[in-house]
Design a protein around this motif. Structure first.
Motif, PDB file in Angstrom:
ATOM      1  N   SER A  71     -28.970   9.222  30.440  1.00 40.85           N
ATOM      2  CA  SER A  71     -29.047   8.169  31.464  1.00 40.85           C
ATOM      3  C   SER A  71     -28.139   6.999  31.075  1.00 40.85           C
ATOM      4  N   ARG A  72     -28.107   6.677  29.807  1.00 35.80           N
ATOM      5  CA  ARG A  72     -27.215   5.584  29.386  1.00 35.80           C
ATOM      6  C   ARG A  72     -25.765   5.906  29.745  1.00 35.80           C
ATOM      7  N   ASP A  73     -25.363   7.096  29.389  1.00 40.04           N
ATOM      8  CA  ASP A  73     -23.983   7.466  29.676  1.00 40.04           C
ATOM      9  C   ASP A  73     -23.710   7.494  31.169  1.00 40.04           C
ATOM     10  N   ALA A 106     -24.819  -2.436  20.336  1.00 43.80           N
ATOM     11  CA  ALA A 106     -25.667  -1.758  19.360  1.00 43.80           C
ATOM     12  C   ALA A 106     -26.334  -0.517  19.922  1.00 43.80           C
ATOM     13  N   VAL A 107     -26.458  -0.429  21.227  1.00 46.65           N
ATOM     14  CA  VAL A 107     -27.172   0.705  21.822  1.00 46.65           C
ATOM     15  C   VAL A 107     -26.232   1.667  22.517  1.00 46.65           C
ATOM     16  N   LEU A 108     -24.944   1.418  22.445  1.00 50.28           N
ATOM     17  CA  LEU A 108     -24.018   2.280  23.181  1.00 50.28           C
ATOM     18  C   LEU A 108     -23.867   3.646  22.524  1.00 50.28           C
ATOM     19  N   GLY A 109     -23.866   3.689  21.198  1.00 45.51           N
ATOM     20  CA  GLY A 109     -23.758   4.982  20.531  1.00 45.51           C
ATOM     21  C   GLY A 109     -22.480   5.695  20.917  1.00 45.51           C
ATOM     22  N   THR A 110     -22.654   6.949  21.337  1.00 46.49           N
ATOM     23  CA  THR A 110     -21.487   7.745  21.699  1.00 46.49           C
ATOM     24  C   THR A 110     -20.834   7.257  22.986  1.00 46.49           C
ATOM     25  N   ALA A 156     -28.230   0.484  31.744  1.00 48.70           N
ATOM     26  CA  ALA A 156     -27.510   1.134  30.650  1.00 48.70           C
ATOM     27  C   ALA A 156     -28.002   0.598  29.309  1.00 48.70           C
ATOM     28  N   ALA A 157     -28.169  -0.695  29.226  1.00 46.06           N
ATOM     29  CA  ALA A 157     -28.642  -1.294  27.976  1.00 46.06           C
ATOM     30  C   ALA A 157     -30.053  -0.821  27.661  1.00 46.06           C
ATOM     31  N   LEU A 158     -30.908  -0.765  28.688  1.00 45.35           N
ATOM     32  CA  LEU A 158     -32.274  -0.319  28.468  1.00 45.35           C
ATOM     33  C   LEU A 158     -32.311   1.129  27.994  1.00 45.35           C
ATOM     34  N   THR A 190     -36.944  -3.428  33.393  1.00 47.91           N
ATOM     35  CA  THR A 190     -36.188  -3.774  32.197  1.00 47.91           C
ATOM     36  C   THR A 190     -36.800  -4.967  31.487  1.00 47.91           C
ATOM     37  N   THR A 191     -37.229  -5.968  32.287  1.00 46.44           N
ATOM     38  CA  THR A 191     -37.853  -7.134  31.660  1.00 46.44           C
ATOM     39  C   THR A 191     -39.136  -6.739  30.948  1.00 46.44           C
TER      40      THR A 191
END
Length: 1707
Positions: free
Chosen positions: A542-544, A633-637, A531-533, A442-443
């Protein structure tokens, strides 16, 4: 040489000396060789081994003269000493070897540094065939190359090439040396191709070869059955191999891509569960060393995972870690003793029972300390604080634990056997691997992402600036940059896609198993980071997945949350694999080992039991909040997942929305109350604050992200709405509250979210659940208010579209029927007006539309609030709004007037309309200019579209249309069902038209008259005629209704009155404007028709008002203007009393001036108008139309009813009065054409009007007391009308003067009313006195009372007399026998006399007769020859007869004075006869004179009254009248002027009859006196004899006064014949008779002397007189002797003297 002695001491001294020389660098290359040889010998002799090692080390480190074989010999020397039997020597030699190897490679580095500036000629890469070709290497590099090559040979158990003389070498030591060289000097291998070749050809194969036992070995497998026993892994070798592999991968991955793939695959295999525990631990340690190198991991992904047919190495590593962690829970470690580390690092001891019961609790110092650990399905694994190079401790924080372990497996170089792995060690290292892996990638990715964005932004800025270089270069650089970014993004995405499944599986399991807050925090941060990445990279799945994991961790186990369960199901289908083999994902356990901090109800449709939140749930919730706050800002749905979870958590915790949408702790409404621990109670405000900050941070989101947030909230809200349908449970208001909060903080870009936001809130406002609706409305109105108060750029005043956008939802709320929503809406409007009213601008129509949308059925409070808004608008904001909105204001104000919920609101709204009209008036020019401008724009638009401009009252000017709308709205209110509203609206309408009508265009008045006023009159008339007559008991509440308004009909009557009066007033005051209109005559006819229908209505109030309106349009009444003086004469010259209500102006000549409020307003605003004068109307047709209407009204209203019953309508006196009062003014306009027929019509109406009776209920207010001679207003009006006619005729033409007789006839008909009251049809009337008596009978039915016509008749008589005095000689008066008619009329009261209703009547009749005769008789005598008066004389005679000898008796209570006055009146009549008739007998018919004489004769005899008392006898005998009659009779009978014998005959006959009657009375009295004895005679007989005696006395006196020649001798004989009879009466017993007798006897003294000469006769008479005097004086004394007196006197009666006198005839 010294060393060669082999003497220990000498050798030591020599070696020390050599070392000193070497330290001063004085040793040459040859000397160095010799020294090495000498040292070699000593080594072989085993002398001073430690000193040898020291010397070698000094030799090699202090200079670089040792090369090639010398160097290799020195190194071999050290190796050989390492393998001696002396441990000290061994260890020292090992250290020396390590240092020497290091020195050799350091020389290479130094050498490369020296030659780095020289450019070597490239040489061909040598092939594999010549391994020893080192000719291209420099000396130091060559030595190093040879050394490293031989180390590989020795480890591989092969003979060395360069280290000649090596006799022994261990693999462990060789691997350690290889590792140190590779690790410390990677640049040597990277810079020199020869060294790189060694890595590929020697090191890698060696490692793979040595790994073979580890790969094949399976723990627990049977070795007896296999044909070739599998070599058991050797821990020292394996551990060192892994260290070498780690260095190879770390330092030389770029050179060894293929080999590293093998090594990595081996590492993954070593994690298998069937490998020894120590091997797995060492392998996981090795993997950890890779996980802290994100760039290396990136390379793995690029080199392997992104290749189409390559092994997915990176994914396998991550998945292997996950599988490894799972295996630790599923397969507990066997063969190793479970160790519970304590603080000192030793094994757990002490309270073993406690440890066995709960392995996570360690007894210390009498207390219990919970160890950080993972616990899953009964497997308890402690968490150890592992400290390793490059660990993630700095990032994720310190894991608190009781024991601290270093990575020891890879560091245990001294261990031969596998060490005992502490319990939890492998888990802890694997846990760290995951954390470091997440942190690393992530970094790295975020850093590169940031750089890419920065470069992209700078590139964009550069391209946007003017080109400084060629366009082609710019395009090329942008293209290259884009391509590079795309490649990098593909790598990032592949890395995440490769690792997220394994990471998620492992982290989710660890999160579920974690019992330590710090560990949980690290896991959550890892998931949050991933999740943020994923969000930044746009990897939705993957975020969800990560967000779902956090969400599930936030909620209680198995919580029924649909959105999470759906996501979890989708993820469960995504299994992950390691090296192509699927791995089973373990589902989280439902067991909870956490402290329960809250108990609450789940947010579910169906009631369920309670659920528990643990501290871990709260911790996850915090992480979720942190994720949403920092990475929204990156969460979207995924906002749907996050917000749904937060909503449920908020519900369970009992947080309720407060002001502005912020959540505050509150109590649950339904079900068991939420139970919260003290710990979570203190956290709730913090959580609430974080929640608020989360949505506050939405202001930093980009537009797309903000829409995702809004959509998620709306979706949540819809779910909450669905759950709230059909039940009364408390709904979840989380979404609505947060929509509000989000909207409030994003006001700077409200346009992009306004429609979806408000659209959803409008849906919420329609929800059947009141709580849900309430918050929907609260959110919507708060947003609208905030949007209007926000400082937009540009401001709202310059952005009309935005303002309308903000206000539109407010208008949409009007479509919702729920009262609570409408209340919120109106409260919002009120607040908007109070704060932003001055700047609404184009938003006014919307705001006004909200107020106007209120219906009457929506409740009183709603209407009151809306009206409060309207009041504020009218009071404060009319000047600020566009003029085009003024019509809307009028319509809204009018609509409130029509509301029937609250009367006060309706009345106040009418007042607002008045205020609005004032505003129109004051700012008329400005409004008109703006409206005309707007009209031009609309007209142009309409023309462009090819349509007609459509607006009300088109084509009137816009400003006039505004007024007409106002009038029309007031007109609607004038027919409202409520009387108070109608009254107020009517007053306002007519006041407005009167006050501001001058602003209208002249043509607009046509519309006002026909479409407003007449339309209103039609509606009012229709409503009034159809109104209900049923009695209304009360006016609502406790309000009592006056009886004059207790039916709908009566209430509508008031409206009709007001409306008709208003229209008439407008016709009057605005006639100069209306008359030029083409259809004024038609309007006049319509108005007259309305007046006529109202006047003929069966309602007294309406009919009277109609006549007042009639008066108004005839300009009888003119409004008083401020500019006029109070004494301004009225427009009409004829002053008449005017009826206003029931008040009468009784004095003639008094003009009425209106002073009501409407009149004042009209005067106040119309002071500049031209004066209203009568001459304005010249068209006689208008006036004759008015006359016809008046006649129809009069004839219809005064016509007697055919049937008479209780319901018969009788017009009231005020009505009739007003009707008659109209005529004088009307007559002034029609007198030129007024004919006899019209006069007859007028007479019928006047006669009918005065004939109408009144109700006994009204008589006390209209009639004077019976004794008062006062005219009623009606009677005055009638006489005034006739007076007007009389005066007009007097100055009129000859043709008009023929109307005199008709006027006399009318007046004489009124005179007859004094004795014969008129009968009104068949209606039964009562006398006024009786009617007034009935007034004391409460609730008695009303009776009809005949008026007291006496004053009216008497006044009429006075008018007749006056008129006759003026017109007696007029030809028409003479011809039409007016005098006879007057006498005939007067005969009625004269004949009745005392029977007249009023005593004054006959007295006035007598006086009037005398006046008329005094004027008329000369005229009659003048026309005696014409015969026009022949019929008058008998009528006059009869009149005299009936009056002087009336058959009526005077009243008993008649006083003496009154009787004397009455007698004097009779005397006047006789005197008139004596002066005006008898002296002119030659002009008078003889029959009439005979009748007069008979009457006089009769008057001299029949004048007594039988009702007199004895005391009044001498007064009430009408003796004066008798005397006058006698005197008159005798005067004309015996005068010397007797003209005819007939006259003397009549006199003699009268005297004869008189004397004969006296003789008879005296004889009868004497006889009765004698027969009665002592009993007194009747009073009547006594009175009669007294009168006769007095008459005799009077007769003798009259005869003596008459000329002797006129008295017949026979008359004297009859007089003297009375004397004996009189003497006989002396014996009467009545003193009254005696007194009268004395008076009668005294005159006979003149007969008591002889008929001698005149002197003698005189003396005789004188003596006789004296005798009688003495007799008179002594009469009273002689009374007792009266019988004797008779005897004495009687002879005188027969004396010769008397006889002679009689014969002689004394003259």
């Amino acid at each position: 040489m010294g060393c060669g002695t082999k003497e220990p001491k000498i050798t030591q001294l020599c070696l020390a000396a050599i070392q000193r020389l070497m330290s001063h660098e004085v040793v040459s290359e040859a000397a160095a060789g010799n020294i090495i040889n000498m040292l070699w010998q000593l080594m072989e002799n085993s002398l001073e081994e430690l000193k040898l090692l020291q010397t070698v080390l000094v030799l090699l480190t202090t200079n670089t003269v040792v090369h090639d074989e010398a160097l290799s010999k020195a190194i071999v020397l050290c190796f050989r000493l390492h393998f001696t039997k002396d441990n000290i020597t061994n260890n020292t030699a090992a250290a020396t070897v390590r240092q020497v190897v290091t020195v050799v490679f350091e020389r290479v580095v130094a050498e490369d540094e020296r030659y780095k500036d020289t450019v070597d000629q490239p040489v061909a890469v040598q092939g594999n065939s010549n391994r020893r070709s080192v000719s291209t290497l420099k000396p130091c590099a060559k030595d190093a190359y040879m050394l490293f090559q031989d180390l590989c040979q020795l480890v591989n158990a092969d003979a060395p090439y360069w280290l000649v003389g090596m006799t022994e070498m261990t693999r462990t030591f060789g691997l350690e040396l290889l590792e140190s060289v590779l690790n410390d000097f990677p640049q040597v291998f990277l810079q020199h191709q020869e060294f790189s070749f060694l890595l590929k050809e020697r090191v890698c194969p060696l490692v793979i070869k040595l790994f073979s036992p580890n790969i094949k070995f399976r723990q627990g497998s049977s070795t007896s059955s296999s044909p070739a026993p599998v070599e058991k892994p050797y821990f020292p070798i394996c551990m060192r191999l892994l260290r070498v592999v780690s260095v190879l991968i770390k330092q030389f991955y770029s050179l060894l891509v293929t080999e590293c793939e093998i090594f990595l695959s081996l590492l993954v295999k070593f994690l298998d569960a069937d490998k020894p525990q120590w091997l797995r631990a060492v392998a996981v340690e090795s993997i950890h060393r890779l996980c802290v190198q994100p760039q290396l991991l990136r390379s793995f992904c690029q080199s392997y995972d992104m290749k189409q047919h390559s092994t997915k190495v990176f994914r396998d590593i991550v998945n292997a870690l996950g599988s490894f962690i799972q295996s630790l829970f599923l397969v507990p470690s066997t063969g190793n003793t479970s160790v519970m580390p304590n603080q000192t690092g030793g094994n757990a001891s002490g309270n073993t029972g406690s440890a066995q019961t709960n392995p996570g609790v360690l007894g210390m110092g009498g207390g219990a300390t919970v160890l950080p650990a993972f616990e899953y399905r009964g497997t308890w694994i402690p968490i150890l604080n592992v400290t390793v190079q490059g660990s993630a401790k700095a990032t994720y924080g310190t894991i608190a634990c009781l024991s601290c372990f270093h990575f020891f497996s890879l560091e245990m170089l001294d261990k031969v056997e596998p060490p005992t792995i502490p319990e939890g060690y492998a888990m802890s290292v694997a846990f760290h691997c995951l954390l470091d892996l997440v942190r690393g990638i992530t970094t790295m990715i975020e850093g590169e992402l940031g750089e890419a964005e920065t470069v992209s932004q700078s590139t964009t800025e550069t391209t946007s600036l003017p080109a400084q270089s060629s366009e082609q270069q710019d395009l090329q650089s942008v293209s290259d940059q884009t391509e590079k970014e795309l490649v990098s993004r593909a790598v990032w995405e592949e890395m995440v896609n490769a690792c997220w499944c394994g990471l998620l599986a492992a982290l989710s399991l660890l999160l579920d198993a974690s019992t330590d807050e710090a560990a949980t925090e690290n896991i959550l941060k890892a998931e949050l980071t991933m999740a943020a990445l994923c969000g930044r990279l746009g990897l939705v799945t993957s975020r969800d997945a990560f967000i779902t994991a956090i969400c599930k961790g936030s909620l209680p186990p198995h919580y029924a949350l649909t959105v999470l369960n759906n996501t979890t199901a989708a993820l469960s289908s995504k299994s992950y694999s390691i090296q192509g083999q699927n791995v089973q994902m373990i589902s989280p356990s439902s067991e909870s080992h956490q402290q329960v901090v809250a108990v609450g109800q789940p947010l579910a449709l169906q009631p369920q039991g309670t659920v528990m939140l643990t501290s871990k749930n709260i911790q996850c919730m915090r992480t979720l909040l942190n994720l949403a706050h920092c990475h929204g800002a990156v969460l979207g749905t995924s906002w749907q997942l996050v917000l749904a979870t937060l909503q449920h958590l908020v519900w369970i915790l009992g947080l309720k929305p407060g002001v502005g949408g912020a959540l505050k702790p509150g109590r649950a409404v339904e079900g068991p109350s939420t139970v919260l621990t003290t710990a979570v109670m203190t956290d709730l405000p913090v959580i609430s604050n974080i929640l608020s900050r989360l949505f506050e941070s939405s202001q930093y989101l980009d537009d797309v992200s903000l829409h995702h947030l809004i959509n998620a909230l709306c979706s949540l809200s819809l779910e909450a709405m669905d759950m709230a349908y059909g039940n009364n449970k408390e709904p979840s208001l989380f979404a609505v509250a947060k929509l509000l909060e989000t909207g409030l903080v994003n006001m700077h870009r409200i346009e992009i979210l306004w429609r979806p936001l408000t659209g959803h809130l409008l849906e919420v406002c329609q929800h059947p659940n009141s709580r849900m609706r309430e918050w929907g409305a609260e959110a919507l109105t708060s947003l609208i208010k905030a949007g209007l108060t926000f400082s937009h750029d540009p401001p709202l005043s310059q952005n009309q579209r935005l303002q309308l956008l903000l206000l539109n939802p407010l208008k949409e709320l009007s479509n919702i029927s729920h009262p609570d929503i409408r209340i919120k809406q109106l409260e919002c409007v009120l607040q908007i007006l109070q704060s932003q009213g001055d700047s609404l601008g184009p938003g006014w129509p919307l705001v006004l539309g909200v107020m106007g949308a209120i219906r009457s059925d929506q409740g009183e409070s709603l209407i009151r609030t809306a009206f409060q808004c309207l009041q504020l608008v009218v009071t404060d904001f009319l000047p600020t709004m566009p003029c085009t909105c003024l019509q809307i204001v009028v319509e809204v104000a009018g609509s409130f007037g029509l509301h029937n919920q609250e009367l006060n609101i309706s009345l106040t709204s009418i007042g607002l309309l008045w205020n609005i009209s004032d505003y129109f008036f004051q700012r008329g020019e400005i409004i008109e200019k703006e409206l005309n401008k707007e009209e031009a724009v609309l007209q142009k638009q309409a023309e462009e579209k090819g349509v007609m401009l459509n607006r009300p009252f088109h084509p009137a000017p816009p400003f006039d249309c505004l007024w007409l709308c106002l009038y029309a709205k007031l007109g609607e209110l004038c027919v409202d069902p409520r009387p108070a509203v109608r009254k107020s609206a009517g007053q306002t309408l007519f006041s407005t038209i009167g006050a501001h009508g001058t602003l209208l265009q002249h043509s607009t008045w046509h519309t006002v008259i026909w479409k407003v006023l007449f339309h209103l009159l039609d509606r009012v008339r229709e409503s009034s005629t159809t109104a209900d007559k049923e009695k209304i008991e009360s006016g609502g509440g406790n309000i009592l209704i006056h009886h004059s308004r207790d039916t709908a009909e009566k209430q509508w009557a008031e409206t009709w009155v007001l409306t008709l009066a208003g229209v008439a007033r407008i016709f009057n005051t605005r006639r100069y404007l209306l008359q030029p209109l083409g259809d004024f005559s038609q309007a006049w006819d319509v108005l007259l028709d309305h007046i006529q229908s109202a006047a003929l209505s069966k309602n007294n109030e309406v009919s009277l008002a109609a006549l007042k309106s009639f008066q108004e349009i005839l300009q009888i009444v003119s409004p008083v203007r401020d500019s006029e003086k109070p004494d301004t004469p009225p427009a009409i010259n004829v002053s008449v009393p005017v009826v206003v209500g029931t008040t009468t102006a009784t004095s003639l000549g008094r003009s009425f001036m209106r002073t009501d409020s409407i009149g004042e307003r009209i005067g106040r605003y119309n002071g500049s108008e031209p004066p209203v004068i009568t001459d304005e109307i010249e068209d006689l047709n208008l006036w004759w139309a008015a006359w016809n209407s008046w006649y129809r009204i009069g004839s219809e209203s005064t016509r007697p009813p055919i049937t008479c019953d209780k319901l018969t309508f009788i017009p009231s006196q005020p009505f009739l009065t007003a009707l008659i009062q109209i005529f004088p003014a009307l007559y002034q306009h029609i007198k030129t054409g007024f004919s006899m027929d019209d006069l007859q019509k007028l007479g019928v109406i006047l006669h009918g009007a005065v004939s109408v009776p009144i109700s006994s209920d009204a008589s006390p207010f209209i009639l004077p007391s019976y004794t008062e001679a006062v005219l009623t207003s009606l009677q005055e009006a009638v006489l005034t009308a006739l007076d007007v006619l009389q005066k007009a005729i007097c100055v009129g033409s000859e043709s008009m003067q023929i109307m005199y007789p008709a006027i006399f006839d009318q007046l004489l008909a009124f005179v007859e009313f004094s004795c014969k009251p008129p009968q009104y049809g068949q209606l039964e009337t009562k006398h006024i006195a009786n009617a007034k008596y009935n007034q004391i009978q409460l609730f008695a039915p009303a009776e009809w009372v005949a008026l007291n016509y006496v004053p009216f008749a008497e006044r009429s008589l006075e008018v007749v007399v006056d008129l006759y005095q003026k017109t007696a000689c007029h030809k028409a008066v003479v011809t039409e026998k007016v005098l006879q008619n007057i006498i005939k009329t007067l005969r009625i009261p004269l004949s009745l006399k005392y029977s007249c209703p009023s005593e004054s009547t006959w007295k006035l009749a007598v006086s009037s007769l005398l006046k008329v005769l005094s004027i008329g008789l000369p005229v009659a005598r003048q026309h005696a020859s014409s015969g026009k008066f022949d019929s008058m004389w008998p009528e006059l005679a009869n009149t005299f007869e009936d009056f002087l000898f009336t058959k009526s008796t005077p009243p008993d209570n008649l006083s003496i004075q009154e009787f004397q006055k009455n007698e004097s009146i009779d005397v006047e009549v006789v005197q008139l006869i004596s002066t005006e008739i008898l002296p002119y007998a030659n002009f008078i018919p003889k029959e009439f004179v005979g009748q007069i004489m008979t009457m006089l004769n009769k008057g001299s005899i029949h004048s007594q009254s039988s009702s007199f008392t004895e005391a009044e006898i001498d007064i009430r005998m009408r003796e004066e009248f008798s005397k006058v009659c006698f005197e008159t009779l005798l005067q004309f009978s015996f005068s010397n002027k007797v003209t005819t014998p007939q006259e003397g005959y009549i006199s003699r006959m009268a005297l004869s009859v008189l004397l004969k009657r006296s003789q008879d009375v005296l004889h009868r009295y004497i006889e009765d006196e004698r027969l009665s004895g002592k009993c007194p005679l009747p009073r009547q007989q006594v009175t009669e004899i007294i009168f006769v005696l007095k008459a005799v006395s009077t007769l003798i006196d009259s005869l003596k006064k008459t000329q002797p020649e006129n008295v017949d001798a026979n008359t004297w004989a009859q007089v003297i014949a009375l004397y004996p009879t009189l003497v006989e009466c002396i014996t009467c017993s009545s003193s009254e008779v005696c007194s009268a007798l004395k008076e009668a006897l005294v005159p006979f003294k003149d007969f008591m002397h002889p008929p001698a000469s005149k002197r003698e006769s005189s003396q005789l008479l004188l003596s006789h007189e004296r005798c009688l005097s003495s007799t008179e004086q002594s009469y009273d004394e002689l009374l007792p002797l009266r019988s004797n007196l008779v005897d004495i006197l009687f002879p005188f009666c027969l004396s010769k003297l008397v006889t002679d006198w009689l014969k002689m005839g004394i003259c």
